[in-house]
Write a protein that holds these residues in place. Structure first.
Motif, PDB file in Angstrom:
ATOM      1  N   ASP A 160      -2.331 -20.980  -2.535  1.00  0.00           N
ATOM      2  CA  ASP A 160      -2.600 -20.105  -1.392  1.00  0.00           C
ATOM      3  C   ASP A 160      -3.474 -18.923  -1.796  1.00  0.00           C
ATOM      4  O   ASP A 160      -4.323 -18.479  -1.027  1.00  0.00           O
ATOM      5  N   LYS A 187      -7.743 -19.803  -2.148  1.00  0.00           N
ATOM      6  CA  LYS A 187      -8.522 -19.836  -0.899  1.00  0.00           C
ATOM      7  C   LYS A 187      -9.747 -20.747  -0.920  1.00  0.00           C
ATOM      8  O   LYS A 187     -10.045 -21.409   0.074  1.00  0.00           O
ATOM      9  N   PHE A 242       0.084 -29.115   1.505  1.00  0.00           N
ATOM     10  CA  PHE A 242      -0.866 -28.532   2.458  1.00  0.00           C
ATOM     11  C   PHE A 242      -1.377 -29.647   3.366  1.00  0.00           C
ATOM     12  O   PHE A 242      -1.478 -30.799   2.970  1.00  0.00           O
ATOM     13  N   LYS A 280       0.755 -24.235   5.345  1.00  0.00           N
ATOM     14  CA  LYS A 280      -0.502 -24.146   4.599  1.00  0.00           C
ATOM     15  C   LYS A 280      -1.388 -25.344   4.900  1.00  0.00           C
ATOM     16  O   LYS A 280      -0.918 -26.489   4.945  1.00  0.00           O
ATOM     17  N   ASN A 282      -7.176 -22.838   3.439  1.00  0.00           N
ATOM     18  CA  ASN A 282      -8.111 -22.826   2.314  1.00  0.00           C
ATOM     19  C   ASN A 282      -9.339 -23.624   2.720  1.00  0.00           C
ATOM     20  O   ASN A 282      -9.274 -24.456   3.631  1.00  0.00           O
TER      21      ASN A 282
END
Length: 475
Positions: free
Chosen positions: A42, A45, A266, A282, A324
């Motif tokens: 996280d 990015k 994610f 995420k 991201n």
């Protein structure tokens, strides 16, 4: 019922993947979904995706060229191109001999990636064509050591990245292979047999993890079969419990149809996913600098490539809404990152040097897009002390920037990242909130960034969002 070879292999897998009853994570989504996301991901990015393989040789169409030529519904243009330019007996395997990577310098790649400002990199270890960029025991004569480059491309890049940069190294891996006979047999059997995952995919994944220790496993090619066919949860339980990367690894959400956007460290949901609003789990926006293809394309025109302004807009909007970015480049078959890609990556790096404070380690603010200025997207520092207003378009014919979301206080300060002008003058936009920033002291020719600009706001609060009350009607 599964075939007996599959049953035997699954027993071995279950034995080697440990007794799950004694482990932290069981091989089911309910248990796997409880794992906390490793912090590094996280905070990073920005990542770089690299699509490289045998498809880089023909470099027409896209990385799906083989399927466009020989798949279920061939593209007439691809077929015509091959008939015109190659012998009648030419096969896709013949391209592998020409995948020589003769100018591949992993140190050069590492330096370009390091200059980009990205914090992690994900290389295609194997795409849907099945060709592995490492000398896999499970891909005889269809790997980069046996044919083509005659070298371990995964190992060479991993070594250079780790020796020369601070980037985290990760790998993409396709579960399915278009024309693998084992896969086609399982597909014919409606995935009631598991020859392909048992004999090829699971051992191949374990080999990848144990050999190269990637901190990202970016799965793909999952969508034709359920996760139970791929034995995804068994692999992930081993990955999280026992593998050499168990404490740092992150995985995406492509582990069988119905899984994307539902499970995984994610979510990617779909290629180029950028919903434009806050997503609390995420997620990652993977997108291509060449808007048409993930692999290198010889016919590409300048207009096919993202401008740096478009690239930064994608970064800013994604990070503002909790994601991201994974920005793709497609190297050539001879092993070079083309100058157009290198220029974009270096431009991005120069921007992040000035404005990275608003990107790395940031968190979403109460607002993402400003309420009155659609060209402004917000991020915030983890400690809540600073809010960053990312301005995508500098105002024309005015010396003021108006924002609707922040509420000022007597101690509010506003600065422009990269500017030596010091604190900027501002005034409140009204009793209900908002701020008007005076940028008359900023000379546009002296700005440290040429494309997007970040105002750092301190001692502000978010405007209260209006609650809508519905009148209750009693019958």
């Amino acid at each position: 019922m599964y075939s007996s070879p599959a049953r035997i292999f699954n027993a071995v897998i279950l034995f080697s993947f440990v007794l799950f009853t004694n482990q932290k994570y069981a091989p089911d989504w309910n248990s796997l979904d409880k794992r906390s996301l490793p912090l590094w991901y996280d905070e990073s990015k920005v990542g770089i995706f690299i699509h490289w393989g045998v498809f880089s040789v023909p470099s027409i169409e896209s990385e799906w060229m083989w399927w466009a030529w020989k798949g279920d519904n061939p593209n007439p243009e691809t077929v015509a191109f091959m008939e015109k330019n190659y012998p009648a007996d030419w096969t896709y395997a013949d391209f592998a001999r020409e995948f020589r990577a003769e100018f591949f310098d992993p140190n050069e790649w590492a330096d370009i990636l390091g200059a980009s400002g990205a914090k992690y990199v994900v290389l295609t270890s194997k795409h849907h064509e099945g060709f592995t960029l490492w000398p896999s025991k499970y891909s005889f004569s269809w790997n980069a050591m046996d044919v083509g480059p005659k070298r371990d491309l995964v190992g060479d890049l991993a070594g250079a990245i780790r020796a020369r940069t601070n980037l985290t190294f990760g790998l993409y891996h396709s579960l399915y292979e278009w024309f693998n006979p084992l896969y086609l047999e399982d597909k014919k059997n409606q995935f009631k047999t598991q020859y392909f995952p048992s004999m090829k995919i699971l051992p191949e994944l374990v080999e990848l993890v144990e050999t190269y220790k990637p901190a990202v496993i970016w799965s793909d090619g999952d969508w034709e079969a359920p996760d139970t066919y791929w034995n995804s949860t068994e692999f992930l339980a081993w990955l999280y419990n026992e593998s050499p990367v168990k404490d740092v690894v992150v995985v995406n959400d492509r582990w069988g149809f119905g899984v994307p956007c539902q499970h995984g460290d994610f979510y990617t949901c779909s290629d180029r996913y950028n919903p434009g609003h806050l997503v609390t789990h995420k997620w990652e926006n993977c997108f291509t600098i060449d808007k048409v293809s993930w692999g290198f394309r010889r016919p590409a025109k300048l207009e096919d490539y993202m401008s740096i302004k478009e690239l930064l807009q994608e970064i800013v909007t994604t990070v503002s809404t909790g994601g991201n970015v994974l920005i793709n480049v497609g190297p050539t078959a001879y092993g070079k990152i083309a100058p157009i890609y290198e220029e974009r990556l270096r431009q991005m790096g120069s921007w992040l040097k000035v404005n990275g404070e608003a990107i790395y380690n940031s968190v979403p603010w109460k607002y993402q897009n400003d309420t009155v200025n659609s060209n402004v997207w917000y991020t915030a520092s983890k400690d809540g002390q600073s809010v960053y207003a990312n301005l995508l378009v500098w105002p024309n014919n005015t010396t003021e920037v108006a924002l609707g979301a922040p509420v000022t206080s007597a101690s509010t300060t506003v600065t422009l990242l990269g500017s030596n002008a010091g604190p900027l003058n501002w005034r409140s936009a009204g009793s209900s909130g908002g701020i008007i920033i005076d940028v008359s002291s900023i000379k546009i020719y002296s700005l440290a960034s040429d494309w997007a600009w970040v105002f750092k706001l301190q001692n502000i609060s978010p405007k209260q969002k209006t609650k809508v009350f519905r009148k209750l009607h009693h019958h």
